[in-house]
Design a protein around this motif. Structure first.
Motif, PDB file in Angstrom:
ATOM      1  N   THR A  61      46.898  48.153  30.626  1.00 43.96           N
ATOM      2  CA  THR A  61      47.102  47.692  32.004  1.00 43.96           C
ATOM      3  C   THR A  61      46.097  48.333  32.953  1.00 43.96           C
ATOM      4  O   THR A  61      45.510  47.661  33.815  1.00 43.96           O
ATOM      5  CB  THR A  61      48.535  48.018  32.473  1.00 43.96           C
ATOM      6  OG1 THR A  61      49.472  47.411  31.582  1.00 43.96           O
ATOM      7  CG2 THR A  61      48.775  47.497  33.884  1.00 43.96           C
ATOM      8  N   LYS A  62      45.876  49.648  32.812  1.00 46.54           N
ATOM      9  CA  LYS A  62      44.890  50.335  33.658  1.00 46.54           C
ATOM     10  C   LYS A  62      43.484  49.789  33.396  1.00 46.54           C
ATOM     11  O   LYS A  62      42.699  49.612  34.342  1.00 46.54           O
ATOM     12  CB  LYS A  62      44.939  51.840  33.400  1.00 46.54           C
ATOM     13  CG  LYS A  62      46.199  52.511  33.927  1.00 46.54           C
ATOM     14  CD  LYS A  62      46.111  54.024  33.864  1.00 46.54           C
ATOM     15  CE  LYS A  62      46.140  54.523  32.435  1.00 46.54           C
ATOM     16  NZ  LYS A  62      46.154  56.008  32.366  1.00 46.54           N
ATOM     17  N   ASP A 144      40.656  41.348  27.457  1.00 44.91           N
ATOM     18  CA  ASP A 144      41.189  41.141  28.807  1.00 44.91           C
ATOM     19  C   ASP A 144      40.058  40.854  29.795  1.00 44.91           C
ATOM     20  O   ASP A 144      40.211  40.010  30.686  1.00 44.91           O
ATOM     21  CB  ASP A 144      41.966  42.377  29.256  1.00 44.91           C
ATOM     22  CG  ASP A 144      42.462  42.268  30.686  1.00 44.91           C
ATOM     23  OD1 ASP A 144      43.593  41.792  30.880  1.00 44.91           O
ATOM     24  OD2 ASP A 144      41.706  42.645  31.610  1.00 44.91           O
ATOM     25  N   PHE A 145      38.931  41.544  29.637  1.00 41.98           N
ATOM     26  CA  PHE A 145      37.808  41.340  30.560  1.00 41.98           C
ATOM     27  C   PHE A 145      37.328  39.888  30.498  1.00 41.98           C
ATOM     28  O   PHE A 145      37.112  39.241  31.536  1.00 41.98           O
ATOM     29  CB  PHE A 145      36.656  42.283  30.210  1.00 41.98           C
ATOM     30  CG  PHE A 145      35.480  42.184  31.157  1.00 41.98           C
ATOM     31  CD1 PHE A 145      35.459  42.928  32.321  1.00 41.98           C
ATOM     32  CD2 PHE A 145      34.422  41.332  30.886  1.00 41.98           C
ATOM     33  CE1 PHE A 145      34.389  42.834  33.207  1.00 41.98           C
ATOM     34  CE2 PHE A 145      33.354  41.223  31.759  1.00 41.98           C
ATOM     35  CZ  PHE A 145      33.332  41.982  32.926  1.00 41.98           C
ATOM     36  N   ILE A 146      37.160  39.371  29.285  1.00 43.17           N
ATOM     37  CA  ILE A 146      36.672  38.005  29.117  1.00 43.17           C
ATOM     38  C   ILE A 146      37.672  37.001  29.693  1.00 43.17           C
ATOM     39  O   ILE A 146      37.301  36.070  30.428  1.00 43.17           O
ATOM     40  CB  ILE A 146      36.402  37.706  27.633  1.00 43.17           C
ATOM     41  CG1 ILE A 146      35.280  38.616  27.123  1.00 43.17           C
ATOM     42  CG2 ILE A 146      36.002  36.245  27.428  1.00 43.17           C
ATOM     43  CD1 ILE A 146      35.110  38.613  25.627  1.00 43.17           C
ATOM     44  N   LEU A 147      38.954  37.186  29.376  1.00 41.93           N
ATOM     45  CA  LEU A 147      39.968  36.280  29.903  1.00 41.93           C
ATOM     46  C   LEU A 147      40.107  36.430  31.422  1.00 41.93           C
ATOM     47  O   LEU A 147      40.347  35.446  32.125  1.00 41.93           O
ATOM     48  CB  LEU A 147      41.310  36.561  29.225  1.00 41.93           C
ATOM     49  CG  LEU A 147      41.408  36.153  27.753  1.00 41.93           C
ATOM     50  CD1 LEU A 147      42.710  36.655  27.150  1.00 41.93           C
ATOM     51  CD2 LEU A 147      41.304  34.642  27.584  1.00 41.93           C
ATOM     52  N   SER A 148      39.931  37.650  31.929  1.00 44.29           N
ATOM     53  CA  SER A 148      40.034  37.877  33.371  1.00 44.29           C
ATOM     54  C   SER A 148      38.920  37.174  34.134  1.00 44.29           C
ATOM     55  O   SER A 148      39.138  36.655  35.227  1.00 44.29           O
ATOM     56  CB  SER A 148      39.999  39.384  33.676  1.00 44.29           C
ATOM     57  OG  SER A 148      41.139  40.027  33.170  1.00 44.29           O
ATOM     58  N   VAL A 149      37.713  37.183  33.558  1.00 44.56           N
ATOM     59  CA  VAL A 149      36.602  36.452  34.176  1.00 44.56           C
ATOM     60  C   VAL A 149      36.982  34.983  34.332  1.00 44.56           C
ATOM     61  O   VAL A 149      36.811  34.379  35.403  1.00 44.56           O
ATOM     62  CB  VAL A 149      35.309  36.592  33.342  1.00 44.56           C
ATOM     63  CG1 VAL A 149      34.250  35.613  33.839  1.00 44.56           C
ATOM     64  CG2 VAL A 149      34.775  38.017  33.420  1.00 44.56           C
ATOM     65  N   GLU A 150      37.519  34.412  33.264  1.00 41.23           N
ATOM     66  CA  GLU A 150      37.899  32.997  33.293  1.00 41.23           C
ATOM     67  C   GLU A 150      39.028  32.749  34.290  1.00 41.23           C
ATOM     68  O   GLU A 150      39.009  31.774  35.049  1.00 41.23           O
ATOM     69  CB  GLU A 150      38.314  32.555  31.887  1.00 41.23           C
ATOM     70  CG  GLU A 150      38.272  31.060  31.674  1.00 41.23           C
ATOM     71  CD  GLU A 150      36.872  30.523  31.581  1.00 41.23           C
ATOM     72  OE1 GLU A 150      36.726  29.324  31.368  1.00 41.23           O
ATOM     73  OE2 GLU A 150      35.900  31.290  31.735  1.00 41.23           O
ATOM     74  N   ALA A 178      48.030  38.311  36.936  1.00 38.53           N
ATOM     75  CA  ALA A 178      47.460  38.314  35.596  1.00 38.53           C
ATOM     76  C   ALA A 178      47.522  39.687  34.952  1.00 38.53           C
ATOM     77  O   ALA A 178      47.475  39.794  33.728  1.00 38.53           O
ATOM     78  CB  ALA A 178      46.000  37.842  35.642  1.00 38.53           C
ATOM     79  N   THR A 179      47.644  40.725  35.757  1.00 38.05           N
ATOM     80  CA  THR A 179      47.743  42.073  35.199  1.00 38.05           C
ATOM     81  C   THR A 179      49.191  42.523  35.089  1.00 38.05           C
ATOM     82  O   THR A 179      49.711  42.725  33.989  1.00 38.05           O
ATOM     83  CB  THR A 179      46.942  43.083  36.052  1.00 38.05           C
ATOM     84  OG1 THR A 179      45.555  42.751  35.988  1.00 38.05           O
ATOM     85  CG2 THR A 179      47.136  44.498  35.529  1.00 38.05           C
ATOM     86  N   PHE A 180      49.869  42.656  36.238  1.00 43.12           N
ATOM     87  CA  PHE A 180      51.215  43.223  36.215  1.00 43.12           C
ATOM     88  C   PHE A 180      52.239  42.242  35.627  1.00 43.12           C
ATOM     89  O   PHE A 180      53.161  42.666  34.921  1.00 43.12           O
ATOM     90  CB  PHE A 180      51.622  43.647  37.627  1.00 43.12           C
ATOM     91  CG  PHE A 180      50.847  44.819  38.135  1.00 43.12           C
ATOM     92  CD1 PHE A 180      51.043  46.079  37.607  1.00 43.12           C
ATOM     93  CD2 PHE A 180      49.894  44.660  39.126  1.00 43.12           C
ATOM     94  CE1 PHE A 180      50.322  47.170  38.056  1.00 43.12           C
ATOM     95  CE2 PHE A 180      49.164  45.744  39.593  1.00 43.12           C
ATOM     96  CZ  PHE A 180      49.375  47.006  39.058  1.00 43.12           C
ATOM     97  N   GLY A 181      52.080  40.952  35.924  1.00 43.36           N
ATOM     98  CA  GLY A 181      53.000  39.975  35.359  1.00 43.36           C
ATOM     99  C   GLY A 181      52.881  39.886  33.851  1.00 43.36           C
ATOM    100  O   GLY A 181      53.881  39.960  33.117  1.00 43.36           O
TER     101      GLY A 181
END
Length: 283
Positions: A61-62, A144-150, A178-181
């Motif tokens: 998460t961090k 997570d980085f790749i999915l977060s970009v999208e 997208a992070t906490f949920g």
């Protein structure tokens, strides 16, 4: 003076309403990828000692929050300075999603099973377990980085017609969801068996056994749904951002079917290219 305060409050209310509508729109657009993010990370967060599961999820998460801190400002700058690059990023992100989705389908069809990680954890010692965790956390944060970009790019594109303030606030809201949920729900899933054992200890055997047996099924279901969600999202992005592909759509067939078929075909092509690349590099 009083009228000025009321006008200010009215403006704030209108802005909040615009943000709420834009956030809802952006969340709908990113729902499929959020589902895939949930499925992927639920799998990555299992297989550890029960006492370490929450610590691993918190570490991921961090890492996810750090990813958002990097991605959000870059996305806002590109949206303002070079919006055409947003489309390019969307297309490349879609190709990655399609590659991941079709690769998972290939594994299911060929009955490939990966036991290396489980065996590594079972045969590990107290001295090596933390190193194994670090590697798995690093892998999860990269995914997570790749999915977060999208997620950020799709959310930003969904509210592109709004003012910059509304774009920024609504996209940040989606990023936080997208992070906490996602990781909050992952924590609930991986602790289902603990709750089940607790219920059994309290005398609720049926309810406890139901939760214990449900956990692996929930993870498998999320993986299945997430895989096809990736393909549908990727196919939809390609279909809408690559204009000439509209000519290859099947007439009389719902758009969702066309996008799924397009995603499967392009994903298979990308997977084949990647395999050839690795074969050539291996030689």
């Amino acid at each position: 003076m009083a009228s000025g305060i009321f006008l200010l409050l009215d403006d704030i209310a209108m802005l909040a309403d615009d943000v709420a509508v834009a956030s809802k729109m952006a969340t709908k657009k990113t729902a499929a990828i959020l589902g895939d993010d949930l499925a992927v990370n639920a799998q990555k967060a299992t297989g550890f000692e029960q006492s370490r599961e929450l610590a691993v999820i918190w570490a991921i998460t961090k890492g996810s929050l750090k990813n958002k801190v990097i991605i959000l400002p870059v996305a806002f700058v590109l949206s303002a300075v070079a919006p055409a690059l947003i489309t390019v990023i969307l297309v490349f992100g879609a190709l990655f999603l399609l590659y991941e989705g079709v690769e998972k389908i290939e594994e299911w069809l060929l009955h490939k099973e990966h036991h290396e990680d489980k065996e590594e954890l079972l045969n590990s010692t107290p001295e090596t377990i933390l190193e194994i965790e670090k590697e798995k956390i690093k892998s999860a944060v990269l995914t997570d980085f790749i999915l977060s970009v999208e997620i950020v790019v799709i959310a930003l594109a969904a509210v592109a017609e709004k003012s910059f303030g509304v774009q920024a606030v609504s996209t940040v809201i989606v990023a936080l969801v997208a992070t906490f949920g996602v990781y909050g729900f992952v924590a609930m899933i991986v602790r289902m068996d603990n709750v089940g054992f607790w219920l059994i200890g309290k005398g609720y055997e049926r309810s406890g056994a139901l939760l214990i047996n449900a956990m692996p099924k929930v993870i498998k279901t999320l993986a299945f749904v997430g895989t096809f969600a990736m393909i549908l999202v990727g196919g939809g992005i390609i279909a809408h951002k690559v204009e000439f592909l509209h000519h290859y759509f099947l007439e009389g067939v719902p758009a969702i079917v066309n996008e799924m078929l397009l995603g499967l075909v392009i994903g298979a092509v990308v997977l084949a290219v990647v395999k050839v690349f690795y074969m050539v590099r291996g030689k």
